[in-house]
Design a protein around this motif. Structure first.
Motif, PDB file in Angstrom:
ATOM      1  N   PHE A 117       1.092  -1.109  -0.090  1.00 21.27           N
ATOM      2  CA  PHE A 117      -0.147  -0.077   0.185  1.00 21.27           C
ATOM      3  C   PHE A 117       1.116   1.246  -0.030  1.00 21.27           C
ATOM      4  O   PHE A 117       2.024   1.191   0.282  1.00 21.27           O
ATOM      5  N   SER A 176       1.815   5.016   1.094  1.00 20.52           N
ATOM      6  CA  SER A 176       1.931   6.029   2.469  1.00 20.52           C
ATOM      7  C   SER A 176       2.897   7.211   1.974  1.00 20.52           C
ATOM      8  O   SER A 176       3.384   7.307   1.008  1.00 20.52           O
ATOM      9  N   GLY A 191      -8.333  -1.918  -1.322  1.00 19.82           N
ATOM     10  CA  GLY A 191      -7.490  -1.153  -0.218  1.00 19.82           C
ATOM     11  C   GLY A 191      -7.176  -1.786   1.269  1.00 19.82           C
ATOM     12  O   GLY A 191      -7.553  -2.799   1.508  1.00 19.82           O
ATOM     13  N   GLU A 250      -5.254  -0.309   9.091  1.00 19.55           N
ATOM     14  CA  GLU A 250      -4.388  -0.010   8.287  1.00 19.55           C
ATOM     15  C   GLU A 250      -4.311   1.621   7.879  1.00 19.55           C
ATOM     16  O   GLU A 250      -3.173   2.204   7.506  1.00 19.55           O
ATOM     17  N   ARG A 251      -5.650   1.983   7.580  1.00 16.50           N
ATOM     18  CA  ARG A 251      -5.938   3.141   7.176  1.00 16.50           C
ATOM     19  C   ARG A 251      -5.448   4.184   8.108  1.00 16.50           C
ATOM     20  O   ARG A 251      -4.886   5.318   7.954  1.00 16.50           O
ATOM     21  N   LEU A 257      -2.000   4.124   5.554  1.00 17.38           N
ATOM     22  CA  LEU A 257      -1.858   3.498   4.264  1.00 17.38           C
ATOM     23  C   LEU A 257      -3.201   3.614   3.549  1.00 17.38           C
ATOM     24  O   LEU A 257      -4.281   3.961   3.912  1.00 17.38           O
ATOM     25  N   THR A 258      -2.945   3.459   2.351  1.00 21.08           N
ATOM     26  CA  THR A 258      -3.917   3.699   1.178  1.00 21.08           C
ATOM     27  C   THR A 258      -3.665   2.964   0.040  1.00 21.08           C
ATOM     28  O   THR A 258      -2.474   2.465  -0.351  1.00 21.08           O
ATOM     29  N   THR A 259      -4.738   2.673  -0.882  1.00 23.25           N
ATOM     30  CA  THR A 259      -4.211   2.298  -2.136  1.00 23.25           C
ATOM     31  C   THR A 259      -4.773   3.311  -3.041  1.00 23.25           C
ATOM     32  O   THR A 259      -5.624   4.063  -3.009  1.00 23.25           O
ATOM     33  N   LEU A 260      -3.635   3.331  -4.186  1.00 21.27           N
ATOM     34  CA  LEU A 260      -4.005   4.057  -5.269  1.00 21.27           C
ATOM     35  C   LEU A 260      -4.371   3.604  -6.531  1.00 21.27           C
ATOM     36  O   LEU A 260      -4.848   4.210  -7.652  1.00 21.27           O
ATOM     37  N   HIS A 276      -7.089   1.704  -8.601  1.00 20.15           N
ATOM     38  CA  HIS A 276      -8.458   1.864  -8.895  1.00 20.15           C
ATOM     39  C   HIS A 276      -8.802   0.546  -9.789  1.00 20.15           C
ATOM     40  O   HIS A 276      -7.970   0.212 -10.649  1.00 20.15           O
ATOM     41  N   GLN A 331       2.755  -0.240  -6.253  1.00 21.28           N
ATOM     42  CA  GLN A 331       1.982  -1.242  -5.474  1.00 21.28           C
ATOM     43  C   GLN A 331       1.710  -2.479  -6.306  1.00 21.28           C
ATOM     44  O   GLN A 331       1.699  -3.497  -5.730  1.00 21.28           O
TER      45      GLN A 331
END
Length: 155
Positions: free
Chosen positions: A34, A36, A63, A68-69, A73-76, A78, A111
């Motif tokens: 993920f 960050s 995500g 974790e958020r 953390l995030t996912t870019l 889509h 990622q």
């Protein structure tokens, strides 16, 4: 007592001995990568069954968990409209029906590359994640790759 015995044997005390840099590279096991503020971070999948490379891509697009958020953390990534992911040996190919929305050297691609490399090395135990090359073939636009996870990790 032990110290005296060692000195008596000719063993001299030493200071700190530098051994170089800590180990780096990808570790074994399925991990999602993920984004960050500090770059990519690996999250191990300890309690989930994952079918294959397509499933890894789906999990990445879903995500991080709430916990974790909270850690930043995030996912870019889509979820693309249509895709297939195939792998054999140290090679993974992502076939997209449409265009690819990111650049070769950004965190989104990192990622994807690092997650797929991690999963491929678990699927084929003789393959090290560091050696996996990922190629992204969009339906429109240039092919990206082959790409390796090490290109996206700091350190």
């Amino acid at each position: 007592m032990l110290g005296a015995a060692l000195v008596g044997c000719g063993v001299q005390p030493t200071g700190v001995v530098e051994a170089g840099e800590p180990a780096s590279g990808l570790t074994r096991g399925m991990r999602l990568y993920f984004a960050s503020d500090a770059g990519l971070r690996a999250v191990p999948l300890l309690d989930r069954e994952v079918g294959g490379l397509d499933a890894a891509m789906k999990l990445l697009a879903e995500g991080p968990t709430a916990a974790e958020r909270r850690e930043g953390l995030t996912t870019l990534l889509h979820a693309p409209g249509g895709y297939t992911v195939t792998g054999g040996g140290d090679r993974v190919t992502v076939e997209l029906e449409g265009p690819y929305w990111a650049e070769a050297r950004d965190q989104v691609t990192g990622q994807l590359v690092c997650t797929l490399a991690s999963f491929q090395s678990v699927r084929e135990a003789e393959v090290r994640a560091d050696d996996v090359e990922v190629t992204i073939r969009p339906g429109e636009g240039p092919v990206l790759g082959p790409l390796r996870c090490a290109e996206y990790l700091d350190g």
